[in-house]
Design a protein around this motif. Structure first.
Motif: not given
Length: 54
Positions: A16-21, A50-54
């Motif tokens: 993906a081009d953007g931020e993933l969580r 909980v949400s984690v940025t990957v």
């Protein structure tokens, strides 16, 4: 209370081009007698998220 559980696993992350969580949710099932027409209905509720940025 006082019980500890450890879970492991693998997650495939799509390109993906953007931020993933990654969102992890723990829910529990409860008996809900009287809340539905069935004699032994169950409901679920979220007890942890909980949400984690990957």
């Amino acid at each position: 209370m006082g019980n500890t559980a450890t879970w492991t696993g693998q997650v495939t992350i799509p390109a993906a081009d953007g931020e993933l969580r990654l969102l992890m949710v723990e829910d529990e099932r409860l008996y809900a007698d009287g809340m539905a027409e069935q004699a032994e209905a169950t409901i679920s509720r979220i007890v942890y998220a909980v949400s984690v940025t990957v």
